[in-house]
Design a protein around this motif. Structure first.
Motif, short mmCIF file in Angstrom:
data_model
loop_
_atom_site.label_atom_id
_atom_site.label_comp_id
_atom_site.label_asym_id
_atom_site.label_seq_id
_atom_site.Cartn_x
_atom_site.Cartn_y
_atom_site.Cartn_z
N ASN A 14 0.83 -1.21 0.00
CA ASN A 14 0.00 0.00 0.00
C ASN A 14 0.86 1.26 0.00
O ASN A 14 0.54 2.24 -0.68
N LYS A 15 1.95 1.23 0.72
CA LYS A 15 2.85 2.39 0.77
C LYS A 15 3.54 2.58 -0.58
O LYS A 15 3.64 3.69 -1.08
N VAL A 16 4.01 1.49 -1.17
CA VAL A 16 4.70 1.57 -2.47
C VAL A 16 3.74 2.07 -3.55
O VAL A 16 4.14 2.85 -4.42
N ASN A 17 2.50 1.64 -3.47
CA ASN A 17 1.51 2.02 -4.49
C ASN A 17 0.81 3.35 -4.20
O ASN A 17 -0.06 3.76 -4.97
N GLY A 18 1.18 4.00 -3.11
CA GLY A 18 0.65 5.33 -2.83
C GLY A 18 -0.66 5.37 -2.07
O GLY A 18 -1.21 6.45 -1.86
N THR A 19 -1.16 4.22 -1.64
CA THR A 19 -2.41 4.19 -0.88
C THR A 19 -2.19 4.78 0.52
O THR A 19 -3.08 5.43 1.07
N SER A 20 -1.02 4.52 1.08
CA SER A 20 -0.62 5.13 2.34
C SER A 20 0.80 5.63 2.18
O SER A 20 1.42 5.41 1.14
N LYS A 21 1.31 6.32 3.19
CA LYS A 21 2.62 6.97 3.06
C LYS A 21 3.65 6.36 4.01
O LYS A 21 3.31 5.85 5.07
N PHE A 22 4.91 6.46 3.59
CA PHE A 22 6.01 6.08 4.46
C PHE A 22 6.26 7.20 5.45
O PHE A 22 6.21 8.38 5.08
N ASN A 23 6.55 6.86 6.71
CA ASN A 23 6.97 7.89 7.64
C ASN A 23 8.49 8.07 7.49
O ASN A 23 9.15 7.33 6.75
N VAL A 24 9.04 9.04 8.16
CA VAL A 24 10.46 9.37 8.01
C VAL A 24 11.35 8.20 8.39
O VAL A 24 12.31 7.88 7.69
N GLU A 25 11.03 7.53 9.48
CA GLU A 25 11.84 6.41 9.93
C GLU A 25 11.82 5.27 8.90
O GLU A 25 12.86 4.68 8.59
N GLU A 26 10.65 4.97 8.37
CA GLU A 26 10.54 3.91 7.37
C GLU A 26 11.33 4.25 6.12
O GLU A 26 12.05 3.41 5.57
N ALA A 27 11.22 5.49 5.67
CA ALA A 27 11.96 5.93 4.47
C ALA A 27 13.47 5.83 4.71
O ALA A 27 14.22 5.40 3.83
N SER A 28 13.91 6.19 5.89
CA SER A 28 15.32 6.11 6.23
C SER A 28 15.82 4.67 6.22
O SER A 28 16.89 4.37 5.68
N ILE A 29 15.05 3.77 6.80
CA ILE A 29 15.42 2.34 6.82
C ILE A 29 15.51 1.81 5.40
O ILE A 29 16.46 1.10 5.04
N LEU A 30 14.53 2.14 4.58
CA LEU A 30 14.54 1.67 3.19
C LEU A 30 15.70 2.25 2.40
O LEU A 30 16.32 1.56 1.60
#
Length: 66
Positions: A33-49
């Motif tokens: 869902n995050k990858v497809n834009g249904t929901s968003k990554f938070n800052v911590e998740e984006a940093s980990i990725l």
């Protein structure tokens, strides 16, 4: 967020949704869902990725902040 660029990086690095979901502590469905834009990554998740995908700062900005 640039979903296409993120998907390309995942394919280039041969990293699965399951691996990424585990890394950020969400289900595979939630990650999808995050990858497809249904929901968003938070800052911590984006940093980990960004670390998992070995993204440069410019690549991280292009993918997660645009």
């Amino acid at each position: 967020m640039d979903n296409f660029k993120l998907k390309v990086k995942l394919m280039e690095k041969a990293i699965t949704y399951k691996e990424c979901a585990k890394a950020i502590g969400v289900s595979v469905t939630a990650f999808s869902n995050k990858v497809n834009g249904t929901s968003k990554f938070n800052v911590e998740e984006a940093s980990i990725l960004a670390q998992k995908l070995c993204l440069s700062n410019d690549e991280s900005v292009d993918i997660f902040l645009k």
